[in-house]
Design a protein around this motif. Structure first.
Motif, short mmCIF file in Angstrom:
data_model
loop_
_atom_site.label_atom_id
_atom_site.label_comp_id
_atom_site.label_asym_id
_atom_site.label_seq_id
_atom_site.Cartn_x
_atom_site.Cartn_y
_atom_site.Cartn_z
N GLU A 31 0.92 -1.13 -0.09
CA GLU A 31 -0.04 0.29 0.14
C GLU A 31 1.03 1.07 -0.08
O GLU A 31 1.63 1.47 0.54
CB GLU A 31 -1.10 -0.10 1.19
CG GLU A 31 -2.00 1.29 1.30
CD GLU A 31 -3.06 0.79 2.31
OE1 GLU A 31 -2.64 2.14 2.93
OE2 GLU A 31 -3.33 -0.36 2.69
N TYR A 32 0.68 2.22 -0.88
CA TYR A 32 1.31 3.35 -0.72
C TYR A 32 1.27 4.28 0.07
O TYR A 32 -0.12 4.70 0.87
CB TYR A 32 0.64 3.78 -2.33
CG TYR A 32 1.52 3.38 -3.05
CD1 TYR A 32 2.31 2.17 -3.26
CD2 TYR A 32 1.84 4.11 -4.80
CE1 TYR A 32 3.40 1.68 -4.64
CE2 TYR A 32 1.83 3.04 -5.72
CZ TYR A 32 3.06 1.57 -5.64
OH TYR A 32 3.52 1.47 -6.58
N ARG A 33 1.39 4.94 0.59
CA ARG A 33 1.41 5.72 1.72
C ARG A 33 1.64 7.51 0.71
O ARG A 33 2.09 7.93 0.53
CB ARG A 33 2.34 5.71 3.34
CG ARG A 33 1.85 7.07 4.28
CD ARG A 33 3.24 6.25 5.58
NE ARG A 33 4.29 6.11 5.48
CZ ARG A 33 4.84 7.08 5.36
NH1 ARG A 33 4.57 8.38 5.81
NH2 ARG A 33 6.48 7.56 5.45
N THR A 34 0.38 8.39 2.23
CA THR A 34 -0.10 9.30 1.69
C THR A 34 1.55 10.88 2.50
O THR A 34 0.91 10.09 3.70
CB THR A 34 -0.85 10.09 2.22
OG1 THR A 34 -2.07 9.36 0.78
CG2 THR A 34 -1.34 11.56 1.45
N PRO A 35 1.90 11.04 2.18
CA PRO A 35 3.35 11.78 2.85
C PRO A 35 2.49 12.95 4.15
O PRO A 35 1.08 13.44 3.31
CB PRO A 35 3.73 12.91 1.64
CG PRO A 35 2.52 12.49 0.23
CD PRO A 35 2.45 11.42 0.39
N ASN A 36 2.76 13.73 4.78
CA ASN A 36 1.52 14.18 5.29
C ASN A 36 2.95 15.86 5.31
O ASN A 36 3.55 16.19 6.36
CB ASN A 36 2.11 13.87 7.04
CG ASN A 36 1.20 14.32 8.45
OD1 ASN A 36 0.62 15.87 7.92
ND2 ASN A 36 0.86 14.76 9.21
N CYS A 37 2.01 15.95 4.39
CA CYS A 37 2.26 17.27 3.82
C CYS A 37 2.73 18.91 4.80
O CYS A 37 2.96 20.18 4.69
CB CYS A 37 2.48 17.77 2.64
SG CYS A 37 3.34 16.76 1.07
N ALA A 38 1.73 18.27 5.67
CA ALA A 38 1.24 19.68 6.42
C ALA A 38 1.63 19.91 7.15
O ALA A 38 1.19 20.63 8.28
CB ALA A 38 -0.52 19.59 6.87
N GLN A 39 2.71 18.75 7.71
CA GLN A 39 3.68 18.96 9.15
C GLN A 39 4.87 19.97 8.92
O GLN A 39 5.30 20.36 9.43
CB GLN A 39 4.02 17.91 9.64
CG GLN A 39 4.82 17.05 8.68
CD GLN A 39 5.68 15.63 9.13
OE1 GLN A 39 5.61 15.41 10.35
NE2 GLN A 39 5.43 14.79 8.02
N PHE A 40 4.62 20.61 7.28
CA PHE A 40 6.04 20.73 6.94
C PHE A 40 5.63 22.17 6.83
O PHE A 40 4.59 22.83 6.58
CB PHE A 40 6.84 20.56 5.82
CG PHE A 40 7.35 18.69 5.94
CD1 PHE A 40 8.18 19.13 7.09
CD2 PHE A 40 6.84 17.79 5.70
CE1 PHE A 40 9.16 17.51 7.12
CE2 PHE A 40 6.95 17.00 5.11
CZ PHE A 40 7.43 16.29 6.76
#
Length: 85
Positions: A31-40
């Motif tokens: 399963e591919y994981r969506t990056p948590n871009c909100a933390q940057f």
């Protein structure tokens, strides 16, 4: 006649190579994981080296640099695994 036989042998070899099934990755991701871009806080990223492999088959230095690529290009890139591609 010898030239014709040689050409047929070469064509047969090319056809055999063409008919081979595709090579698959030995450990396909489940399963591919969506990056948590909100933390940057883009466009700034930390300089830590924690390589990840994106679904575009590029290795990124860390999750933030992947998010920066998504932010710049607008492409939906997922994380395949937490190691280089």
């Amino acid at each position: 006649m010898a030239v014709l036989c040689l050409m047929l042998l070469l064509l047969a070899g090319d056809l055999a190579a063409f008919m081979q099934p595709p090579v698959f990755h030995p450990n396909p991701p489940t399963e591919y994981r969506t990056p948590n871009c909100a933390q940057f806080r883009l466009p700034g990223c930390p300089r830590d080296l924690n390589p990840i492999c994106g679904s575009d088959m590029a290795t990124y230095a860390n999750e933030c640099t992947l998010c920066l690529k998504i932010w710049e290009d607008g492409h939906d890139i997922k994380i395949i695994r937490n190691e280089p591609c």
